[in-house]
Design an enzyme around this catalytic site. Structure first.
Site, PDB file in Angstrom:
ATOM      1  N   LYS A 151       0.193  -1.049   0.087  1.00  0.00           N
ATOM      2  CA  LYS A 151      -0.364  -0.310  -0.029  1.00  0.00           C
ATOM      3  C   LYS A 151       1.320   1.170   0.224  1.00  0.00           C
ATOM      4  O   LYS A 151       1.761   1.746   1.236  1.00  0.00           O
ATOM      5  CB  LYS A 151      -0.952  -0.125   1.122  1.00  0.00           C
ATOM      6  CG  LYS A 151      -1.860   1.102   1.196  1.00  0.00           C
ATOM      7  CD  LYS A 151      -1.847   2.775   1.902  1.00  0.00           C
ATOM      8  CE  LYS A 151      -2.513   3.097   2.747  1.00  0.00           C
ATOM      9  NZ  LYS A 151      -2.453   4.170   1.448  1.00  0.00           N
ATOM     10  N   GLU A 157       9.371   2.421  11.043  1.00  0.00           N
ATOM     11  CA  GLU A 157      10.443   3.061  11.353  1.00  0.00           C
ATOM     12  C   GLU A 157       9.522   5.069  11.239  1.00  0.00           C
ATOM     13  O   GLU A 157       8.701   4.678  10.564  1.00  0.00           O
ATOM     14  CB  GLU A 157      11.313   3.308   9.773  1.00  0.00           C
ATOM     15  CG  GLU A 157      12.239   2.217   9.867  1.00  0.00           C
ATOM     16  CD  GLU A 157      13.833   2.079  10.849  1.00  0.00           C
ATOM     17  OE1 GLU A 157      13.595   3.146  11.501  1.00  0.00           O
ATOM     18  OE2 GLU A 157      13.671   1.356  11.566  1.00  0.00           O
ATOM     19  N   CYS A 208      13.193  12.095   6.887  1.00  0.00           N
ATOM     20  CA  CYS A 208      13.098  10.867   7.961  1.00  0.00           C
ATOM     21  C   CYS A 208      14.669  11.323   8.424  1.00  0.00           C
ATOM     22  O   CYS A 208      14.577  11.851   9.984  1.00  0.00           O
ATOM     23  CB  CYS A 208      12.910   9.880   8.144  1.00  0.00           C
ATOM     24  SG  CYS A 208      13.835   9.098   6.930  1.00  0.00           S
ATOM     25  N   GLU A 212       8.886  17.065  15.125  1.00  0.00           N
ATOM     26  CA  GLU A 212       9.080  17.176  14.053  1.00  0.00           C
ATOM     27  C   GLU A 212       8.059  18.296  12.683  1.00  0.00           C
ATOM     28  O   GLU A 212       7.306  17.988  12.543  1.00  0.00           O
ATOM     29  CB  GLU A 212       9.256  15.451  13.578  1.00  0.00           C
ATOM     30  CG  GLU A 212       9.579  15.391  11.954  1.00  0.00           C
ATOM     31  CD  GLU A 212       9.246  13.499  11.168  1.00  0.00           C
ATOM     32  OE1 GLU A 212       8.010  13.494  11.229  1.00  0.00           O
ATOM     33  OE2 GLU A 212      10.124  13.068  10.860  1.00  0.00           O
TER      34      GLU A 212
HETATM   35  P1  NDP Z   1       2.103   9.200   7.305  1.00  0.00           P
HETATM   36  O1  NDP Z   1       2.345   8.138   8.837  1.00  0.00           O
HETATM   37  O2  NDP Z   1       0.416  10.082   7.003  1.00  0.00           O
HETATM   38  O3  NDP Z   1       1.683   7.316   6.132  1.00  0.00           O
HETATM   39  C1  NDP Z   1       2.342   6.809   5.602  1.00  0.00           C
HETATM   40  C2  NDP Z   1       1.662   5.274   5.580  1.00  0.00           C
HETATM   41  O4  NDP Z   1       0.137   5.445   6.117  1.00  0.00           O
HETATM   42  C3  NDP Z   1       0.793   6.234   4.212  1.00  0.00           C
HETATM   43  O5  NDP Z   1       1.560   5.208   3.043  1.00  0.00           O
HETATM   44  C4  NDP Z   1      -0.608   6.364   4.565  1.00  0.00           C
HETATM   45  O6  NDP Z   1      -1.856   6.069   3.804  1.00  0.00           O
HETATM   46  C5  NDP Z   1      -0.372   4.685   5.849  1.00  0.00           C
HETATM   47  N1  NDP Z   1      -1.666   5.042   6.786  1.00  0.00           N
HETATM   48  C6  NDP Z   1      -2.176   6.589   6.958  1.00  0.00           C
HETATM   49  N2  NDP Z   1      -2.772   6.213   8.169  1.00  0.00           N
HETATM   50  C7  NDP Z   1      -2.945   4.374   8.624  1.00  0.00           C
HETATM   51  C8  NDP Z   1      -3.973   3.824   9.507  1.00  0.00           C
HETATM   52  N3  NDP Z   1      -4.717   4.045  10.007  1.00  0.00           N
HETATM   53  N4  NDP Z   1      -2.989   2.524   8.954  1.00  0.00           N
HETATM   54  C9  NDP Z   1      -2.694   1.893   8.250  1.00  0.00           C
HETATM   55  N5  NDP Z   1      -1.803   2.715   7.269  1.00  0.00           N
HETATM   56  C10 NDP Z   1      -2.179   4.168   7.636  1.00  0.00           C
HETATM   57  O7  NDP Z   1       3.756   9.349   7.139  1.00  0.00           O
HETATM   58  P2  NDP Z   1       3.715  10.368   5.591  1.00  0.00           P
HETATM   59  O8  NDP Z   1       3.484  10.077   4.489  1.00  0.00           O
HETATM   60  O9  NDP Z   1       3.296  11.922   5.701  1.00  0.00           O
HETATM   61  O10 NDP Z   1       4.903  10.654   6.052  1.00  0.00           O
HETATM   62  C11 NDP Z   1       5.945  11.440   6.190  1.00  0.00           C
HETATM   63  C12 NDP Z   1       6.023  11.006   7.817  1.00  0.00           C
HETATM   64  O11 NDP Z   1       7.362   9.760   7.520  1.00  0.00           O
HETATM   65  C13 NDP Z   1       7.390  11.585   8.830  1.00  0.00           C
HETATM   66  O12 NDP Z   1       7.247  11.231   9.664  1.00  0.00           O
HETATM   67  C14 NDP Z   1       7.960  11.034   8.383  1.00  0.00           C
HETATM   68  O13 NDP Z   1       9.827  11.115   9.350  1.00  0.00           O
HETATM   69  C15 NDP Z   1       8.153   9.618   8.051  1.00  0.00           C
HETATM   70  N6  NDP Z   1       9.857   8.503   7.421  1.00  0.00           N
HETATM   71  C16 NDP Z   1      10.233   8.356   8.299  1.00  0.00           C
HETATM   72  C17 NDP Z   1      11.379   7.736   7.949  1.00  0.00           C
HETATM   73  C18 NDP Z   1      12.276   6.039   8.548  1.00  0.00           C
HETATM   74  O14 NDP Z   1      12.933   5.770   7.526  1.00  0.00           O
HETATM   75  N7  NDP Z   1      12.291   6.338   9.831  1.00  0.00           N
HETATM   76  C19 NDP Z   1      11.644   7.526   6.734  1.00  0.00           C
HETATM   77  C20 NDP Z   1      10.940   8.540   5.987  1.00  0.00           C
HETATM   78  C21 NDP Z   1       9.480   8.949   6.345  1.00  0.00           C
HETATM   79  P3  NDP Z   1      -2.000   7.784   3.267  1.00  0.00           P
HETATM   80  O15 NDP Z   1      -0.757   8.332   2.710  1.00  0.00           O
HETATM   81  O16 NDP Z   1      -3.826   6.998   2.136  1.00  0.00           O
HETATM   82  O17 NDP Z   1      -2.690   7.956   4.157  1.00  0.00           O
END
Ligand code: NDP
Length: 480
Positions: A174, A249, A283, A380
């Site tokens: 997904k 992560e 991130c 963040e």
């Molecule tokens: P989100 O947590 O909003 O979304 C991440 C994924 O989870 C998306 O595919 C999203 O879908 C999905 N999602 C959202 N709600 C749910 C739910 N209730 N249940 C299951 N899946 C769900 O993060 P972002 O996409 O906004 O990314 C930014 C974040 O990612 C930042 O906090 C960043 O730090 C972190 N990050 C961490 C990294 C690491 O390696 N530590 C690397 C890169 C980013 P949808 O898009 O459809 O909402």
């Protein structure tokens, strides 16, 4: 505009009655790039069922043959390199140079894990009796769910999907709803490389419908997620309820510490790379620069000048050094934090406002005299907003660096070996660097954060991936 489909059980499936959603170019917000199906919980369940059906055949496929498909997928990524990189820039916003770097990373990850097909798969141990054998073998988990964020829309899916497939798992993927088109290109390369039907499934739609269904499914053996802390925490609770193996992560609030002896030009260059590279939407981005008092005034002035000189615009345009925020929401978050910084008394040295019309453009922003306990220094932001925190000495700098909930990446700039290694010993972060930006990772090295940046279960990438994507079976054989 592309009208795109999901992939379930080897069939490309269009939008159902539940409709579709659009993705847009953050540099030209009126331009719709693609539409994707708004998949439902039932679609996600069908994808899990298809993966479960395909799993035994894939697990029984010899590992070198699985690796050969990953090698072919890497070749296909290479053949489509410019198309994929351009799509990435148009969809996520990063500059074309940054996008090319990310596509290169995805291709190399496919190659790395293709090679895993020829590597270790267990261990032979001394048996306790004559004519006996004792060994352990690695087996895949079954169905692995992969949930990814928008900021690295091909590299993160690649570094999760490639090892999952290499070790014999079937995958339900997904992608983030902001960036499914780049993710789709990776799926197409893998599918065109010869994956059997159902081994890789691609389901687009909301986190609430698709993501939560994957987290709650008792047929998912492993779930790997990268995204925000709040989302990850909810997923962890759901998936561990049925004892799925979970890897998370999450966010970061990454510091670069600049010590008095640092070469000023290098310190500024690393802060610009870490803070404004990828529009700060990484991130591992540098969002705090903790500077020893002796160099702080000179550093602050030089960083402000360098930030103001950066060219912001459409990442496809020649000479642009920083692309837009990914979305209106992210831009609003960035602007909110700028307002919070001003209100809390930090000194705005550069930027602070929009950088042009038509897209989600923001000026690279630098604040000085940021209080280490303030929201600007603790939360963040995920945008091009860098806060300078001043420190008396190395002890004070490390204490301030460690005073946040996250612990993903950290770096120090100094030529003093003793102080550099003291920092390495005492900093609470999963990735620690000396004279490097906090951003940038080697794909052959373990990656993962401490504290709230991860579930503190598994690392990913490099040789660590096998720990998450396989389970160990211990075998006793007596033949005497
Ligand atoms: P989100 O947590 O909003 O979304 C991440 C994924 O989870 C998306 O595919 C999203 O879908 C999905 N999602 C959202 N709600 C749910 C739910 N209730 N249940 C299951 N899946 C769900 O993060 P972002 O996409 O906004 O990314 C930014 C974040 O990612 C930042 O906090 C960043 O730090 C972190 N990050 C961490 C990294 C690491 O390696 N530590 C690397 C890169 C980013 P949808 O898009 O459809 O909402």
């Amino acid at each position: 505009m592309d009208i795109c489909k999901d992939l379930i059980g080897g069939q490309w499936v269009g939008a159902s009655d539940h409709g579709s959603f659009e993705t847009r170019d953050p540099a030209h917000v009126d331009a719709v790039l693609a539409t994707f199906p708004s998949a439902t919980a039932a679609d996600a369940e069908r994808a899990v069922a298809a993966a479960a059906e395909a799993f035994p055949g894939w697990a029984a496929t010899p590992a070198p043959a699985r690796g050969a498909i990953l090698f072919r997928a890497a070749e296909l990524v290479d053949e489509r390199f410019e198309e994929i990189a351009t799509t990435l820039t148009r969809e996520e916003g990063k500059t074309l140079a940054e996008a090319r770097g990310e596509v290169t990373r995805a291709r190399d990850i496919l190659r790395y894990y293709a090679g895993e097909g020829w590597r270790r798969a267990g261990e032979v141990l001394p048996a306790n009796a004559p004519s006996a054998m004792l060994f352990s073998k690695r087996e895949p988990l079954g169905v692995v769910a992969v949930i990814t964020p928008w900021n690295f829309p091909i590299a993160i899916p690649a570094w999760k999907i490639a090892p999952a497939l290499a070790y014999g798992n079937a995958v339900v993927f997904k992608p983030a709803s902001a960036t499914p088109l780049t993710a789709l290109k990776l799926v197409e390369c893998l599918q065109d490389a010869g994956l059997p039907a159902g081994v890789l499934n691609f389901v687009t739609g909301s986190g609430a419908a698709v993501g939560e269904t994957l987290a709650a499914s008792p047929f998912v053996g492993g779930l790997t997620f990268t995204g925000s802390h709040g989302t990850g925490a909810g997923i962890y609770r759901k998936a561990t309820e049925h004892f799925a193996r979970v890897h998370l992560e999450m966010g970061g609030k990454n510091p670069t510490i600049i010590l008095d002896d640092a070469e000023l030009g290098l310190a500024v260059k690393l802060a610009v790379m870490g803070g404004f590279g990828l529009t700060g939407q990484s991130c591992t981005a540098t969002s705090r620069v903790i500077v020893e008092d002796g160099i702080a005034d000179r550093f602050a002035a030089a960083l402000a000048e360098a930030a103001a000189a950066l060219r912001v615009g459409d990442g496809l345009d020649e000479g642009v050094q920083m692309g837009p925020a990914v979305s209106a929401d992210q831009l609003a978050t960035d602007l909110d934090y700028i307002a919070i910084g001003k209100k809390d008394g930090a000194e705005l040295l550069a930027g602070g406002g929009r950088a042009g019309a038509g897209g989600h453009f923001l000026q690279p922003t630098v604040f000085d005299h940021v209080d280490a306990g303030s929201r600007l220094a603790q939360d963040e932001i995920f945008g091009p907003v860098v806060g300078i925190v001043r420190a008396r000495d190395l002890d004070d700098a490390i204490a301030k660096a460690n005073s946040v909930g996250y612990g993903l990446a950290a770096s120090v700039v100094t030529d003093d070996l003793r102080r550099a290694l003291t920092f390495v010993d005492r900093i609470e972060a999963g990735v620690v660097k000396v004279n490097e930006p906090t951003t940038g990772l080697a794909l052959q090295a373990p990656f993962g954060g401490f504290k709230l940046s991860s579930a503190n279960t598994f690392k990913e990438q490099g040789p660590s991936a096998i720990e998450f994507y396989t389970r160990t079976k211990t075998v006793y054989v007596t033949y005497g």
